[in-house]
Design a protein around this motif. Structure first.
Motif, short mmCIF file in Angstrom:
data_model
loop_
_atom_site.label_atom_id
_atom_site.label_comp_id
_atom_site.label_asym_id
_atom_site.label_seq_id
_atom_site.Cartn_x
_atom_site.Cartn_y
_atom_site.Cartn_z
N HIS A 228 -46.32 72.10 4.83
CA HIS A 228 -46.03 70.73 4.38
C HIS A 228 -44.90 70.28 4.95
CE1 HIS A 228 -48.98 71.59 1.15
NE2 HIS A 228 -48.06 72.62 0.72
N GLY A 229 -44.90 70.63 6.35
CA GLY A 229 -43.82 69.91 7.31
C GLY A 229 -42.55 70.47 7.01
N GLU A 230 -42.31 71.72 6.36
CA GLU A 230 -41.11 72.47 6.12
C GLU A 230 -41.27 73.74 6.56
OE1 GLU A 230 -38.52 70.41 2.83
OE2 GLU A 230 -40.46 71.50 2.18
N THR A 231 -40.27 74.25 7.10
CA THR A 231 -40.40 76.21 7.33
C THR A 231 -39.45 76.47 6.45
OG1 THR A 231 -40.68 75.45 9.69
CG2 THR A 231 -40.08 77.52 9.04
N THR A 232 -39.60 77.49 5.86
CA THR A 232 -38.94 78.36 5.07
C THR A 232 -38.51 79.74 5.86
OG1 THR A 232 -39.75 77.44 3.01
CG2 THR A 232 -38.76 79.52 2.83
N PHE A 233 -37.17 80.18 5.82
CA PHE A 233 -36.81 81.23 6.51
C PHE A 233 -36.19 82.21 5.36
CE2 PHE A 233 -36.68 78.27 9.39
CZ PHE A 233 -36.92 78.63 10.76
N ARG A 234 -36.67 83.42 5.30
CA ARG A 234 -35.86 84.54 4.29
C ARG A 234 -35.37 85.60 5.17
NH1 ARG A 234 -38.96 87.58 1.29
NH2 ARG A 234 -40.72 87.54 3.00
N TRP A 235 -33.84 85.59 4.59
CA TRP A 235 -32.88 86.52 5.23
C TRP A 235 -32.39 87.35 4.26
CZ3 TRP A 235 -32.11 86.27 10.56
CH2 TRP A 235 -32.32 84.94 11.15
N CYS A 236 -32.02 88.59 4.56
CA CYS A 236 -31.61 89.60 3.58
C CYS A 236 -30.29 90.33 4.40
CB CYS A 236 -32.70 90.81 3.38
SG CYS A 236 -32.00 92.14 2.65
N GLN A 237 -29.20 90.51 3.96
CA GLN A 237 -28.12 90.86 4.02
C GLN A 237 -27.70 92.09 2.94
OE1 GLN A 237 -25.62 90.78 6.69
NE2 GLN A 237 -25.00 92.51 5.26
N ALA A 238 -28.27 93.13 3.58
CA ALA A 238 -28.08 94.27 2.48
C ALA A 238 -26.63 94.83 2.13
CB ALA A 238 -28.98 95.22 2.88
N GLU A 239 -25.97 94.82 3.49
CA GLU A 239 -24.70 95.57 3.05
C GLU A 239 -23.68 94.51 2.55
OE1 GLU A 239 -26.12 94.87 6.11
OE2 GLU A 239 -26.67 96.98 6.96
#
Ligand code: ARG
Ligand code: ZN
Length: 484
Positions: A228-239
């Motif tokens: 739908h015209g949007e991009t979703t980015f998933r990031w993980c900062q574990a430390e």
């Protein structure tokens, strides 16, 4: 607003290129900007603090309302949507925290933005705003030692706060997104936080931006999808990470991913306008990290990279954890500096802002060492050139060990005289013990915190020498030290 004249990590780095142009060393600090923060009342808005209310600050002498008392955040889960054209942010923050006392009420740091709903363990909680504090009163008290979950729904038009040195700090809109860097106090401009470095936590980010834009946070990219015209980015900062080191920088970026020989996952994002200038420097990141790992011990995170924005008004770079953010294509000295912060500042965090030389003096000294070992002037030569400055020079304006808040936090004495203190230590104990101290410091406090007293103690134990006098001279004594 006028851009800061003396950016903290100045654009004209000590290492313009290798070999170093010594002339760059002689750049001096500008005049002081007026203190934009001023002293804060110990109690936000004069609220009385009954025994079961969490304190509105973490007790830092320089930033009394930064952070909060009564709990310890263990994890942040931030879900954000940003529409650059409208500069509109919609966010949901889910914090998992542990109560360190019985808690009938607690604060989060949040500046600007509109909060629409707060729940604690799923139940709606009362909340009020009091300056930069979001004050939450759960239905029932949280028991000491127990975990609880706070959900905050919010939205608005985020903008930066102005630091005492005149720098913009926090969510800084750009022509194609936002440059997001929070040192020392800007985290609260885009998410509700326990915003003092004393409280570190892991983070997950789910960032949605218009298709064609990229949203870059810390850590590892778990995935991205467009709909739908949007991009979703998933990031993980574990430390564990201090809030000021979080980023969610948005823009039109060229991206690149690879894994280093040491298994570090690199993600670079570069504004096309900076790409040509940035390329030769970014190419060196793996070799810089390898070189620093030999000196300081293993790289402390599983992810790395560079975030090169085109943000001409910002005037500084920041060592955002795993992935420093640059306001323009960095020179090699700046890359070395921000990379060194991953050990000194990010993995080993400050306990109090007065110890800022533990970050900036160390990262600056890493530049000197890099020059020394890559065909440039030796650290001794750099030290001598600085020492040659007359007593009236800004370098000697105040000692770096407790610089005072305000515009002094990121001033020349903290960076350069802080590095001189390390060089003085190296001269006193010799190379073998000096590098043992640096490695032990990074190792013993990995993922945690350090203090100046702790560092002095480590140096004394490692070398078997009394070093209080040396550190007193370089960190705490006013004026230009007598030649040691
Ligand atoms: N830690 C950054 C650096 O030296 C500087 C950040 C300065 N921030 C500020 N608000 N003045 O690499
Ligand atoms: Zn720095």
């Amino acid at each position: 607003m006028t851009p800061p004249r003396q950016p903290a990590r100045r654009r004209t780095a000590v290492l313009a290129t290798v070999p170093v142009a010594l002339a760059a060393l002689l750049a001096t600090t500008g005049a002081a900007a007026p203190d934009a923060t001023g002293p804060a009342a110990p109690e936000a808005g004069g609220r009385a603090a009954p025994g079961t209310a969490g304190a509105p600050g973490a007790g830092d002498a320089y930033f009394p309302l930064s952070g909060n008392g009564g709990y310890d955040v263990r994890h942040y889960d931030l879900t954000l949507r940003y529409r650059p054209a409208a500069r509109r942010l919609d966010g949901t923050a889910v914090l998992t925290a542990r109560a360190t006392q019985r808690l009938t009420r607690f604060d989060l740091d949040l500046s600007g933005l509109t909060v629409t709903r707060v729940t604690v363990d799923g139940r709606p909680a009362r909340f009020t705003r009091d300056g930069r504090e979001l004050v939450v009163t759960p239905r029932t008290a949280r028991a000491k030692g127990r975990d609880f979950r706070v959900t905050v729904a919010y939205h608005g038009t985020p903008g930066p706060v102005t630091d005492p040195d005149g720098s913009a700090d926090g969510w800084i809109p750009t022509d194609d997104g936002a440059f997001v860097a929070g040192e020392p106090q800007g985290a609260m401009t885009w998410f509700p936080a326990n915003g003092h470095p004393r409280d570190k936590a892991s983070y997950d980010f789910t960032l949605t931006v218009p298709r064609g834009r990229t949203a870059v946070a810390n850590g590892v990219l778990l995935g991205q999808h467009t709909a739908h015209g949007e991009t979703t980015f998933r990031w993980c900062q574990a430390e564990p990470m201090a809030a000021y080191l979080a980023t969610a920088t948005v823009g039109t970026f060229r991206t690149e991913r690879y894994t280093t020989r040491d298994g570090i996952q690199v993600y670079n994002a570069v504004d096309p306008r900076e790409a040509r200038a940035a390329a030769p420097v970014l190419k060196k990141l793996p070799s810089v990290l390898e070189w620093e790992s030999r000196l300081f011990g293993p790289y402390p995170f599983r992810a790395a990279g560079s975030l090169v924005d085109h943000a001409p008004d910002v005037g500084y770079a920041l060592e955002t954890q795993t992935r420093p953010v640059y306001d323009s294509a960095p020179d090699l000295g700046t890359l070395v500096h921000e990379s060194a912060h991953q050990w000194f500042g990010d993995s080993v965090s400050l306990t109090a802002w007065k110890d800022i030389w533990l970050n900036e003096g160390f990262a600056t000294y890493a530049e000197w060492l890099y020059s020394e070992q890559h065909g440039g002037p030796s650290a001794q030569k750099t030290f001598d050139a600085l020492y040659a400055r007359p007593a009236r020079d800004g370098l000697w304006a105040y000692p770096p060990g407790d610089p005072g808040g305000g515009e002094r936090l990121f001033g020349t004495p903290v960076y350069e005289r802080g590095a001189m203190a390390l060089h003085a230590l190296r001269r006193a104990v010799g190379d073998r013990d000096f590098f043992r101290v640096l490695r032990a410091w990074a190792d013993e406090h990995r993922g945690g915190h350090g203090t100046t007293a702790g560092f002095v103690g480590l140096a004394e134990r490692t070398s078997g020498k009394r070093l209080k006098g040396l550190f007193d001279t370089w960190l705490y004594t006013r004026g230009k030290p007598d030649r040691a």
